[in-house]
Design an enzyme around this catalytic site. Structure first.
Site, PDB file in Angstrom:
ATOM      1  N   LYS A  40      -4.246  13.045  -4.630  1.00  0.00           N
ATOM      2  CA  LYS A  40      -3.333  13.940  -5.330  1.00  0.00           C
ATOM      3  C   LYS A  40      -3.862  14.348  -6.699  1.00  0.00           C
ATOM      4  O   LYS A  40      -3.874  15.531  -7.016  1.00  0.00           O
ATOM      5  CB  LYS A  40      -1.962  13.267  -5.484  1.00  0.00           C
ATOM      6  N   TRP A  92       7.221   4.021   1.180  1.00  0.00           N
ATOM      7  CA  TRP A  92       6.467   4.965   2.020  1.00  0.00           C
ATOM      8  C   TRP A  92       6.416   4.388   3.447  1.00  0.00           C
ATOM      9  O   TRP A  92       6.015   3.221   3.609  1.00  0.00           O
ATOM     10  CB  TRP A  92       5.057   5.099   1.424  1.00  0.00           C
ATOM     11  N   ALA A 149      -0.678   6.151  -6.188  1.00  0.00           N
ATOM     12  CA  ALA A 149      -1.190   7.332  -5.477  1.00  0.00           C
ATOM     13  C   ALA A 149      -0.956   8.611  -6.270  1.00  0.00           C
ATOM     14  O   ALA A 149      -1.415   9.674  -5.855  1.00  0.00           O
ATOM     15  CB  ALA A 149      -0.525   7.441  -4.108  1.00  0.00           C
ATOM     16  N   ASP A 155       0.542   0.070  -5.444  1.00  0.00           N
ATOM     17  CA  ASP A 155       0.048   1.279  -4.800  1.00  0.00           C
ATOM     18  C   ASP A 155       0.211   2.412  -5.817  1.00  0.00           C
ATOM     19  O   ASP A 155       1.343   2.763  -6.170  1.00  0.00           O
ATOM     20  CB  ASP A 155       0.861   1.559  -3.523  1.00  0.00           C
TER      21      ASP A 155
END
Ligand code: LMR
Length: 393
Positions: free
Chosen positions: A243, A127, A210, A208
């Protein structure tokens, strides 16, 4: 003073959002920013979130400050959601943060504070904001190979060859599931091999996560992370609720640090201190909604059911797109789209082809040819498939 400022490089994902909004074409298609949209093109408020908001409105009696670490009930609920049984409370320090990005930022600051000489190893690609924040903070970083451009799968041999160079105390940043931007993910045996490498080298994983619940399921998406948590003494986790709870603008996330029980209190205090330095108290509204949902069996079941609908919808779109591309291209070279998981797949197009999709067809992809599957629907899948072939991808 302010006159001395130089223009900053635009974040390419956010810049694309602006370009899309400014495009007057009615039939334009946004496959850029990672936001879920249903078949009507709407990012809905989840049923359980609406219900929790009502409950909160009826029961909340004050808006006074929470603690610097956020609401302890939220931190406990998030640790449970992400880690399950993989780590006991005596090993967990955690704080609420402004979204998953806030958690990443606080984690990078924690790394800089605890181990200024440590290198953070990042997947190539990752990202873009990971790189941008690390650069901004001056944290040393190095890429490790991750994605095989030909097969559009993880190049695990190359990844492990690069990670063999990590030093004790370095940090390896991994995506818990639904790798952003590629959609290509590690298998459980590969997570196992990563755990062994970490054990052998003394490197520390930072995960991470997400998109928990967007890939193979809520538990399945956390399985790799849990495997590392059970084996390794230290680990950092940046978890986002944007999300999977669909509460993007509420900025809800958590930074979880796993450590030995002895330093746990100091780690917890340092996380709270870092919150104080950067923004003081973390946002609370979204965190409270998440806590209500996760603590109420009926709301939790409804949230999980809706999340599962979202996940299965994206999987169906993946299959439809792979089939439509097979038909349009007369080859199965896009079969990887059905194998990938989460919101994103990297198509493997050149920047010129991505530009042509935008200019000639009004289809917006991130410049590295990352495609947001959740931006599609049954009507737009064949349109995209024809356009992909028309620009020669
Ligand atoms: C994305 O990658 O599109 C999302 O994570 C949104 C963002 O902040 O970049």
């Amino acid at each position: 003073m302010l006159g001395s400022l130089k223009p900053q490089p635009a974040d390419k994902i956010l810049a694309l959002m602006g370009e899309f909004r400014a495009d007057p074409r009615k039939d334009k298609i946004d496959l850029g920013v990672g936001v879920y949209r249903n078949a009507e093109g709407v990012t809905p408020i989840m049923r359980a979130v609406k219900a929790a908001e009502k409950l909160l409105w009826e029961s909340e009696t004050t808006k006074t400050y929470t603690g610097l670490a956020g609401d302890p009930a939220f931190n406990a609920a998030m640790a449970d959601l992400v880690l399950g049984e993989a780590a006991g409370a005596e090993r967990i320090a955690s704080v609420a943060t402004p979204g998953g990005t806030g958690a990443c930022r606080q984690a990078f600051e924690l790394i800089r504070m605890a181990a200024p000489a440590a290198t953070v190893w990042v997947s190539d690609p990752t990202w873009p904001n990971h790189l941008s924040m690390l650069r901004h903070l001056g944290v040393p970083m190095r890429p490790y190979r991750y994605f095989d451009a030909d097969s559009r799968a993880v190049d695990f041999a190359a990844m492990m060859a690069d990670l063999a160079q990590v030093r004790a105390g370095d940090v390896v940043l991994l995506h818990g599931c639904c790798h952003n931007p590629t959609g290509a993910n590690l298998t459980l045996p590969e997570w196992q091999a990563v755990a062994e490498l970490m054990e052998r080298t003394g490197a520390i994983p930072m995960i991470d996560i997400a998109y928990q619940g967007f890939g193979d399921g809520l538990e399945e998406d956390a399985a790799g992370l849990r495997l590392l948590a059970a084996r390794l003494p230290e680990m950092l986790i940046a978890a986002s609720c944007s999300k999977n709870f669909g509460i993007y603008r509420e900025r809800t996330g958590a930074l979880i640090a796993l450590c030995d029980p002895a330093p746990r209190e100091v780690v917890q205090g340092t996380l709270a201190h870092l919150n104080r330095q950067n923004f003081s108290f973390p946002p609370d509204h979204g965190a409270r909604l998440v806590t209500i949902i996760l603590g109420d069996p009926a709301l939790r079941a409804d949230w999980q059911a809706e999340l599962e609908e979202v996940r299965l919808g994206m999987l169906a779109l993946r299959r439809q797109l792979a089939e439509a591309l097979q038909e349009a291209a007369g080859s199965d070279r896009f079969g990887f789209i059905a194998q990938h998981r989460g919101m994103f797949s990297r198509l493997g197009a050149t920047p010129e082809q991505v530009e042509r999709l935008k200019r000639e067809h009004g289809i917006y992809l991130v410049g590295d040819s990352r495609l947001n599957i959740a931006g599609l629907n049954a009507r737009t899948v064949p349109i995209l498939a024809r356009a992909v072939v028309a620009v020669g991808i």
